[in-house]
Design a protein around this motif. Structure first.
Motif, short mmCIF file in Angstrom:
data_model
loop_
_atom_site.label_atom_id
_atom_site.label_comp_id
_atom_site.label_asym_id
_atom_site.label_seq_id
_atom_site.Cartn_x
_atom_site.Cartn_y
_atom_site.Cartn_z
N PRO A 306 0.79 -1.24 0.00
CA PRO A 306 0.00 0.00 0.00
C PRO A 306 0.82 1.29 0.00
N GLU A 307 2.12 1.20 0.30
CA GLU A 307 2.96 2.40 0.28
C GLU A 307 3.61 2.65 -1.07
N THR A 308 3.65 1.63 -1.95
CA THR A 308 4.51 1.67 -3.13
C THR A 308 3.74 1.85 -4.42
N VAL A 309 4.19 2.78 -5.25
CA VAL A 309 3.69 2.88 -6.62
C VAL A 309 4.45 1.83 -7.43
N VAL A 310 3.75 0.83 -7.92
CA VAL A 310 4.39 -0.27 -8.63
C VAL A 310 4.41 0.03 -10.13
N ALA A 311 5.59 0.08 -10.70
CA ALA A 311 5.73 0.28 -12.15
C ALA A 311 5.49 -1.03 -12.87
N TRP A 312 4.85 -0.94 -14.02
CA TRP A 312 4.51 -2.13 -14.81
C TRP A 312 4.90 -1.88 -16.25
N GLU A 313 5.57 -2.83 -16.88
CA GLU A 313 5.80 -2.75 -18.32
C GLU A 313 6.02 -4.15 -18.88
N SER A 314 5.47 -4.37 -20.07
CA SER A 314 5.72 -5.62 -20.78
C SER A 314 6.08 -5.29 -22.21
N SER A 315 6.97 -6.11 -22.76
CA SER A 315 7.38 -5.99 -24.15
C SER A 315 7.43 -7.38 -24.73
N GLY A 316 6.69 -7.63 -25.79
CA GLY A 316 6.67 -8.97 -26.34
C GLY A 316 6.21 -9.96 -25.29
N ALA A 317 7.03 -10.98 -25.05
CA ALA A 317 6.66 -12.01 -24.08
C ALA A 317 7.16 -11.71 -22.68
N GLY A 318 7.89 -10.62 -22.49
CA GLY A 318 8.47 -10.32 -21.18
C GLY A 318 7.66 -9.32 -20.38
N LEU A 319 7.69 -9.48 -19.07
CA LEU A 319 6.99 -8.57 -18.15
C LEU A 319 7.91 -8.23 -17.00
N SER A 320 7.92 -6.97 -16.60
CA SER A 320 8.71 -6.59 -15.43
C SER A 320 7.92 -5.60 -14.59
N VAL A 321 8.13 -5.68 -13.29
CA VAL A 321 7.55 -4.72 -12.37
C VAL A 321 8.66 -4.14 -11.52
N GLY A 322 8.47 -2.94 -11.05
CA GLY A 322 9.47 -2.27 -10.23
C GLY A 322 8.80 -1.25 -9.35
N THR A 323 9.53 -0.28 -8.89
CA THR A 323 8.96 0.73 -8.01
C THR A 323 9.18 2.13 -8.57
N LEU A 324 8.17 2.97 -8.40
CA LEU A 324 8.26 4.39 -8.73
C LEU A 324 8.27 5.23 -7.46
N GLY A 325 8.58 4.58 -6.33
CA GLY A 325 8.61 5.31 -5.07
C GLY A 325 7.30 5.21 -4.33
N PRO A 326 7.13 6.00 -3.28
CA PRO A 326 5.92 5.92 -2.46
C PRO A 326 4.76 6.73 -3.02
N TRP A 327 3.56 6.31 -2.68
CA TRP A 327 2.38 7.13 -2.92
C TRP A 327 2.46 8.37 -2.02
N LEU A 328 1.92 9.48 -2.46
CA LEU A 328 1.91 10.68 -1.62
C LEU A 328 1.14 10.43 -0.34
N ALA A 329 0.10 9.61 -0.44
CA ALA A 329 -0.71 9.31 0.75
C ALA A 329 0.09 8.59 1.82
N ALA A 330 1.20 7.95 1.42
CA ALA A 330 2.02 7.22 2.38
C ALA A 330 3.12 8.09 2.97
N LEU A 331 3.23 9.34 2.52
CA LEU A 331 4.29 10.23 2.98
C LEU A 331 3.76 11.22 4.02
N PRO A 332 4.58 11.56 4.99
CA PRO A 332 4.19 12.66 5.89
C PRO A 332 4.18 13.97 5.11
N ASP A 333 3.39 14.93 5.58
CA ASP A 333 3.26 16.20 4.87
C ASP A 333 4.61 16.86 4.61
N ALA A 334 5.55 16.70 5.54
CA ALA A 334 6.85 17.36 5.40
C ALA A 334 7.63 16.88 4.20
#
Length: 409
Positions: A306-334
């Motif tokens: 729930p804290e992580t923006v999950v990156a998704w991409e597939s090309s041809g037969a391959g698929l990969s997922v990674g991270t784009l960092g935290p959701w803003l909702a998971a960050l303190p205001d500061a």
């Protein structure tokens, strides 16, 4: 060439324009480069041969339409593409701009280099203590594709390492990954030659893959270099503040176009959701979701992350997922100042009182895809109302087949 005012030196200075040329097929890329050189004899072409990069050796050539100016071996401290960009490519552009302020530059990237990696290096690397853009202006990123080979390339799951094109020992990229990313990052896509299949189908496919780019076709055995130069150089199409392709969605940009009705056989379907994916159901459905998909990209919300923006991409037969960092909702205001103004604005416009900016935004592009069936498959992987009501703490206890992968571990 552009004239800019240098505040530090208190004077106007010439700033050569750089056209970046990329493509997976060197013969086609160099054909475009030769046409541009023929149209402008003053243009400086820079290219690097990375055949020995893993041994810390790079071969650099600088030439004009009339001959070679430099032909040198470069020894690197570390052997990798990012080191080459940082230690030689960018310093070479700055050096040539200073030595020839009235001559524009044409940078031809090696076939396995993704243009976004160059743009990233420009964003954080300094040359002689100053940004690269203090010396040169990146005018356009152009990708040239071979009309006869690009469809096969976009379906090719073979790894670069099998062709000796890998950038480092741990480079696991596939041919399709590189071709897709070269097309997507470009602000100008050139379709070179004639397709062995349906030329209109290819034109639509490329437009769906990079709807933000200008598209043009070059065919025939004789190329008008002057006409090509007018369409590729001094266009001002490059926008350095545009986010990386996979991060477009969280920055408020479209990740693709929704054209579910086939156009010359090409379908582009956008999927958006404001509830999370169930990791196990999504993992089980991956084969059916990606079947027939040439390219998909975007980001998603996994209930178990729930804290992580999950990156998704597939090309041809391959698929990969990674991270784009935290959701803003998971960050303190500061820590909200770490996000761009565009991202904060995009989040505010669709903020949910319970889940904040969490959402999924994906696009799937392929030939003869069933958009309605794809939407049904994806929707079935979302949390049900009962699962949603169980709450975040309960979701965290579920099995997660993406564990470690989604977090970039």
């Amino acid at each position: 060439m552009t004239i800019v005012f240098n505040k530090e030196e208190g004077r106007f200075m010439s700033q050569p324009a750089v056209t970046v040329l990329s493509g997976f097929w060197p013969d086609i890329t160099f054909a475009a480069a030769r046409a541009l050189l023929a149209a402008d004899p003053s243009l400086l072409l820079v290219r690097h041969d990375l055949a020995g990069v893993r041994d810390g050796v790079v071969h650099r050539v600088v030439r004009t339409g009339s001959g070679v100016l430099e032909d040198e071996r470069v020894d690197l401290v570390h052997g990798c593409v990012s080191c080459t960009l940082r230690e030689d490519v960018l310093p070479t552009l700055v050096r040539l701009a200073r030595a020839h302020p009235d001559r524009d530059l044409l940078l031809v990237l090696p076939e396995a280099v993704e243009p976004q990696s160059l743009a990233a290096a420009c964003a954080y690397c300094l040359v002689d203590g100053a940004p690269v853009t203090a010396a040169v202006r990146f005018d356009s990123y152009v990708t040239v594709v071979d009309a006869a080979r690009v469809l096969d390339g976009l379906s090719c799951s073979e790894e670069l390492a099998h062709r000796g094109l890998h950038a480092a020992d741990d480079d696991r990229r596939a041919v399709a990954d590189v071709i897709a990313r070269q097309i997507e990052y470009a602000d100008t896509v050139v379709r070179w030659g004639q397709s062995t299949e349906d030329d209109q189908c290819l034109a639509v496919l490329l437009d769906r893959m990079a709807p933000w780019a200008a598209h043009l076709a070059v065919g025939g055995s004789i190329v008008d270099g002057t006409d090509l130069a007018e369409r590729l150089r001094h266009t001002g199409r490059h926008r350095p503040d545009t986010p990386a392709v996979l991060a477009r969605g969280i920055e408020g940009y479209a990740v693709g176009v929704h054209e579910p009705a086939a156009d010359s056989g090409v379908v582009s379907a956008v999927f958006r959701a404001r509830r999370p994916f169930h990791a196990v159901r999504l993992h089980r459905a991956l084969g059916r979701i990606t079947a027939g998909v040439l390219r998909s990209r975007g980001h998603l919300w996994l209930a178990t992350e729930p804290e992580t923006v999950v990156a998704w991409e597939s090309s041809g037969a391959g698929l990969s997922v990674g991270t784009l960092g935290p959701w803003l909702a998971a960050l303190p205001d500061a820590r909200w100042d770490e996000a761009s103004d565009l991202r904060k604005l995009a989040a505010a416009m669709e903020w949910d009182p319970y889940y904040g900016d969490r959402h999924s935004h994906l696009v799937f592009i392929g030939l003869d895809l069933e958009a309605a069936e794809l939407h049904r498959l994806l929707s079935a992987c979302l949390l049900t109302d009962a699962e949603l009501s169980a709450g975040e703490e309960h979701w965290r206890q579920w099995a997660n087949p993406f564990d470690g992968v989604a977090l970039g571990a």
